[in-house]
Design a protein around this motif. Structure first.
Motif, PDB file in Angstrom:
ATOM      1  N   GLY A  82       0.846  -1.251   0.059  1.00 55.25           N
ATOM      2  CA  GLY A  82       0.173  -0.076   0.013  1.00 55.25           C
ATOM      3  C   GLY A  82       0.868   1.280  -0.005  1.00 55.25           C
ATOM      4  O   GLY A  82       0.142   2.296   0.412  1.00 55.25           O
ATOM      5  N   LEU A  83       2.053   1.412  -0.415  1.00 56.64           N
ATOM      6  CA  LEU A  83       2.823   2.396  -0.366  1.00 56.64           C
ATOM      7  C   LEU A  83       3.962   2.499  -1.410  1.00 56.64           C
ATOM      8  O   LEU A  83       4.020   1.449  -1.958  1.00 56.64           O
ATOM      9  N   GLN A  84       4.607   3.616  -1.498  1.00 53.16           N
ATOM     10  CA  GLN A  84       6.024   3.757  -2.243  1.00 53.16           C
ATOM     11  C   GLN A  84       7.113   3.987  -1.218  1.00 53.16           C
ATOM     12  O   GLN A  84       6.819   4.808  -0.162  1.00 53.16           O
ATOM     13  N   GLY A 117       2.579  -1.431  -3.766  1.00 51.75           N
ATOM     14  CA  GLY A 117       1.392  -1.993  -4.372  1.00 51.75           C
ATOM     15  C   GLY A 117       0.804  -3.092  -3.552  1.00 51.75           C
ATOM     16  O   GLY A 117       0.620  -2.879  -2.311  1.00 51.75           O
ATOM     17  N   ARG A 118       0.410  -4.247  -4.104  1.00 52.50           N
ATOM     18  CA  ARG A 118      -0.472  -5.156  -3.455  1.00 52.50           C
ATOM     19  C   ARG A 118       0.634  -5.966  -2.632  1.00 52.50           C
ATOM     20  O   ARG A 118      -0.001  -6.470  -1.384  1.00 52.50           O
ATOM     21  N   ALA A 119       2.042  -6.129  -2.777  1.00 48.74           N
ATOM     22  CA  ALA A 119       2.840  -6.998  -2.145  1.00 48.74           C
ATOM     23  C   ALA A 119       4.293  -6.845  -2.433  1.00 48.74           C
ATOM     24  O   ALA A 119       4.477  -7.159  -3.739  1.00 48.74           O
ATOM     25  N   HIS A 149      -3.466  -1.421  -4.800  1.00 45.18           N
ATOM     26  CA  HIS A 149      -3.171  -2.985  -5.239  1.00 45.18           C
ATOM     27  C   HIS A 149      -2.565  -3.060  -6.522  1.00 45.18           C
ATOM     28  O   HIS A 149      -2.590  -4.389  -7.137  1.00 45.18           O
ATOM     29  N   THR A 150      -1.694  -2.013  -6.893  1.00 44.09           N
ATOM     30  CA  THR A 150      -1.231  -1.997  -8.250  1.00 44.09           C
ATOM     31  C   THR A 150       0.201  -3.015  -8.117  1.00 44.09           C
ATOM     32  O   THR A 150       0.294  -3.612  -7.051  1.00 44.09           O
ATOM     33  N   ALA A 151       0.333  -3.469  -9.307  1.00 44.83           N
ATOM     34  CA  ALA A 151       1.708  -4.452  -9.353  1.00 44.83           C
ATOM     35  C   ALA A 151       2.972  -3.862  -8.736  1.00 44.83           C
ATOM     36  O   ALA A 151       3.215  -2.639  -9.125  1.00 44.83           O
ATOM     37  N   GLN A 290       3.636 -16.716   6.901  1.00 45.60           N
ATOM     38  CA  GLN A 290       3.648 -17.939   6.192  1.00 45.60           C
ATOM     39  C   GLN A 290       4.490 -18.376   5.035  1.00 45.60           C
ATOM     40  O   GLN A 290       4.223 -19.220   4.470  1.00 45.60           O
ATOM     41  N   GLY A 291       5.089 -17.156   4.700  1.00 45.36           N
ATOM     42  CA  GLY A 291       5.912 -17.104   3.468  1.00 45.36           C
ATOM     43  C   GLY A 291       5.183 -17.195   2.160  1.00 45.36           C
ATOM     44  O   GLY A 291       5.653 -17.539   1.220  1.00 45.36           O
ATOM     45  N   THR A 292       4.013 -16.533   2.110  1.00 45.94           N
ATOM     46  CA  THR A 292       3.089 -16.411   0.700  1.00 45.94           C
ATOM     47  C   THR A 292       2.968 -15.114   0.612  1.00 45.94           C
ATOM     48  O   THR A 292       3.104 -14.116   1.188  1.00 45.94           O
ATOM     49  N   ARG A 293       2.735 -14.662  -0.687  1.00 44.92           N
ATOM     50  CA  ARG A 293       2.287 -13.401  -1.220  1.00 44.92           C
ATOM     51  C   ARG A 293       3.420 -12.584  -1.567  1.00 44.92           C
ATOM     52  O   ARG A 293       3.611 -11.791  -2.524  1.00 44.92           O
ATOM     53  N   PHE A 294       4.487 -12.422  -0.806  1.00 41.14           N
ATOM     54  CA  PHE A 294       5.570 -11.312  -0.978  1.00 41.14           C
ATOM     55  C   PHE A 294       6.734 -11.652  -1.758  1.00 41.14           C
ATOM     56  O   PHE A 294       7.628 -10.966  -2.028  1.00 41.14           O
ATOM     57  N   GLY A 295       6.998 -13.029  -1.786  1.00 39.15           N
ATOM     58  CA  GLY A 295       8.032 -13.485  -2.686  1.00 39.15           C
ATOM     59  C   GLY A 295       9.285 -13.504  -1.910  1.00 39.15           C
ATOM     60  O   GLY A 295       9.322 -13.094  -0.791  1.00 39.15           O
ATOM     61  N   ASP A 296      10.489 -13.950  -2.404  1.00 41.41           N
ATOM     62  CA  ASP A 296      11.795 -14.186  -1.782  1.00 41.41           C
ATOM     63  C   ASP A 296      12.558 -12.986  -2.133  1.00 41.41           C
ATOM     64  O   ASP A 296      12.650 -12.704  -3.569  1.00 41.41           O
TER      65      ASP A 296
END
Length: 322
Positions: A82-84, A117-119, A149-151, A290-296
């Motif tokens: 949700g930020l830059q 954006g989204r994550a 929620h942008t890329a 949980q290690g989801t959504r945000f990537g590595d």
């Protein structure tokens, strides 16, 4: 960058209730916050009496620190939504890595701009072979609802437009537009950020947008902003309604000018997340854990930053009174 508070409070930001429609001179004192292994920052936003300036919702100033015998900035991988983030240096270098695969060393007067954006997840480090001094600012810009929620994306701008306004003033445009010169950095809300260099003996007036609210952060020297002496590490909130800003300095000085259209939307900040509800923050924290959504973040040697525990009674947004 990360908010490394181990017990971060939820903060309610946004809205126009606390925005002055007329010029003011409100001096904001910083609080010291440890950042990583060897860096202490001065946090100016959010502040006890001021949560945002335009879409700017988080401002840290650090240095100049002598890190010749220190590792310097060492911020492990951590998440954002949700930020830059805006990385801005006066001395030193910061190596940025993120979960998109970006790897970029940001140097003085270069713009490192990350849209969460989204994550997204990223890390920030002083390079192994780094300069002696580290001095800069880390800032967040809240994304409006239509774009939060942008890329995710990362931009590096090594060259930015400059303005010489006369009277000893020189400006580098970080975001937005100053006196007709526009930055190439991507923005999602009417905003401006500029690095101001004041030579010894400066007596100048910088054109402003009267519908914007502004603040000036002192980076170095001893400048006066609209007649108010501003020691390094302090920030002066200026309100709206200004068409020009008087600037003077007897010694070489530098400032960051931050401003924008007052941010009308209400938002909730907790840890490294900017959202619209407590439920969104709880979900983002769970995804990170949980290690989801945000990537590595590949290439970082070490563990990622664990999320702090949520407050026992749940997230309770706070306003001007803590």
């Amino acid at each position: 960058m990360s908010n490394l508070d181990v017990k971060p409070a939820a903060t309610l930001c946004g809205g126009r209730e606390d925005v002055s429609g007329a010029p003011v001179r409100e001096l904001l004192a910083p609080r010291n916050v440890p950042l990583g292994e060897s860096t202490v920052v001065r946090r100016l936003l959010p502040n006890l009496g001021r949560r945002m300036v335009g879409a700017w919702c988080f401002v840290d100033h650090y240095g100049p620190d002598d890190i010749a015998q220190e590792p310097g900035m060492q911020v492990p991988p951590h998440p954002h939504i949700g930020l830059q983030t805006v990385s801005w240096l006066h001395e030193g270098e910061v190596l940025h890595r993120d979960s998109l695969g970006s790897k970029q060393t940001v140097r003085p007067r270069e713009l490192g701009l990350m849209t969460a954006g989204r994550a997204i997840a990223h890390s920030e480090q002083s390079p192994r072979d780094h300069a002696r001094y580290l001095h800069g600012a880390q800032l967040w810009v809240a994304l409006p609802d239509a774009h939060r929620h942008t890329a995710p994306a990362f931009e590096h701008h090594a060259r930015l437009p400059e303005v010489t306004g006369g009277g000893g003033l020189h400006a580098t445009v970080i975001l937005g537009e100053v006196d007709g010169a526009a930055s190439t950095g991507t923005t999602y809300t009417p905003i401006v950020g500029a690095d101001l260099t004041l030579a010894s003996g400066t007596d100048a007036r910088l054109p402003l947008e009267p519908d914007f609210e502004y603040a000036a952060l002192a980076m170095s020297g001893q400048a006066e902003v609209d007649g108010v002496p501003l020691p390094p590490g302090s920030m002066l909130y200026l309100g709206c309604g200004r068409r020009a800003l008087p600037l003077t300095a007897d010694v070489p000085s530098t400032l960051l000018l931050l401003g924008g259209e007052p941010f009308a939307e209400k938002l909730v900040m907790w840890w490294n997340f900017v959202a619209r509800s407590a439920d969104e923050i709880v979900a983002a924290r769970e995804d990170w854990t949980q290690g989801t959504r945000f990537g590595d973040v590949r290439g970082y040697e070490g563990d990622r930053l664990p999320a702090p525990q949520l407050p026992p009674g749940g997230l309770k947004p706070r306003g001007r009174v803590r």
